[in-house]
Scaffold this active site. Sequence first.
Site, short mmCIF file in Angstrom:
data_model
loop_
_atom_site.label_atom_id
_atom_site.label_comp_id
_atom_site.label_asym_id
_atom_site.label_seq_id
_atom_site.Cartn_x
_atom_site.Cartn_y
_atom_site.Cartn_z
N ASP A 42 0.82 -1.22 0.00
CA ASP A 42 0.00 0.00 0.00
C ASP A 42 0.85 1.27 0.00
O ASP A 42 0.50 2.27 -0.63
CB ASP A 42 -0.93 0.00 1.21
CG ASP A 42 -2.10 -0.96 1.04
OD1 ASP A 42 -2.45 -1.27 -0.11
OD2 ASP A 42 -2.64 -1.42 2.06
N THR A 153 -9.73 3.22 6.56
CA THR A 153 -9.33 1.96 7.22
C THR A 153 -7.85 1.97 7.62
O THR A 153 -7.34 0.96 8.08
CB THR A 153 -9.56 0.76 6.29
OG1 THR A 153 -8.81 0.94 5.09
CG2 THR A 153 -11.03 0.60 5.97
N ASN A 156 -6.92 6.26 10.61
CA ASN A 156 -8.23 6.62 11.16
C ASN A 156 -8.87 5.46 11.90
O ASN A 156 -9.41 5.61 13.01
CB ASN A 156 -9.14 7.09 10.03
CG ASN A 156 -10.58 7.29 10.46
OD1 ASN A 156 -10.91 8.21 11.19
ND2 ASN A 156 -11.45 6.39 10.00
N SER A 158 -7.39 2.81 13.17
CA SER A 158 -6.60 2.50 14.36
C SER A 158 -6.92 3.44 15.51
O SER A 158 -6.80 3.08 16.68
CB SER A 158 -5.10 2.59 14.04
OG SER A 158 -4.74 1.65 13.05
#
Length: 252
Positions: A42, A153, A156, A158
């Site tokens: 990612d 996801t 934010n 976490s």
Amino acid sequence: MRRITFRASAAPEAQKALQVLTAEYGQHDLASADVVVALGGDGFMLQTLHEIERLDTPVYGMNCGTIGFLMNAYDSEGLLRRLDVAEEEVINPLAMRATTRSGLVEEGLAINEVSLLRAGPQAAKLKITIDGRTRLDELVCDGALVCTPAGSTAYNYSAYGPILPVGSDVLALTAIAPFRPRRWRGALLPKSAVVRFDVMEPDKRPVMADADSRSVRDVITVEIRSEPSIRHRILFDPGHGLDERLLREQFL
């Protein structure tokens, strides 16, 4: 989509995939490519999107990293067919404008989130203004962030922020370890909202701002807004788009 630009992270797995795929499908210049295929995780996907943000070229990610939330499964076979049937998601980044104590103005774009974090031993004190109207006079916290649906996801989530559907025209404003107000967990904002953070007591309680890992230290104000003029086109295999991934993440 026959003209492909392959890009790979420095990870050995990604470099090996790059050799295999370029031998099979060739390698085109970015200027003439129909699609960019990003090989990595990612983080590398975000890097690739930032590097081509002024182009209108779609990006298809193949996971050669760890989580791969923005990526498709790696397979060296059948790539052209997968590209032909891929589904497209379009996301807009956030624009950050941060002013430091020295008066320097720094700007950046964030696909996931813009975050403010305490940079010293004491909690940060932030004033929050939305569209020119003060909504919270004082938030005592380790920090706060504004995220896009695509980034909901990541950090934010976490920080116990909400997961947002990709098609929703909203942003999430989430507190990070809030102390006062103790039960304040954030807010959902229209995508058009302009969010401003003012750092209270910046000498005693220094704060840094971060836009997708581009950091600015000793900020006193940070303004955040969606940037509709930039469109990131991300391709996914059918049935494995961001909406499905966001939904699945909530049942893990």
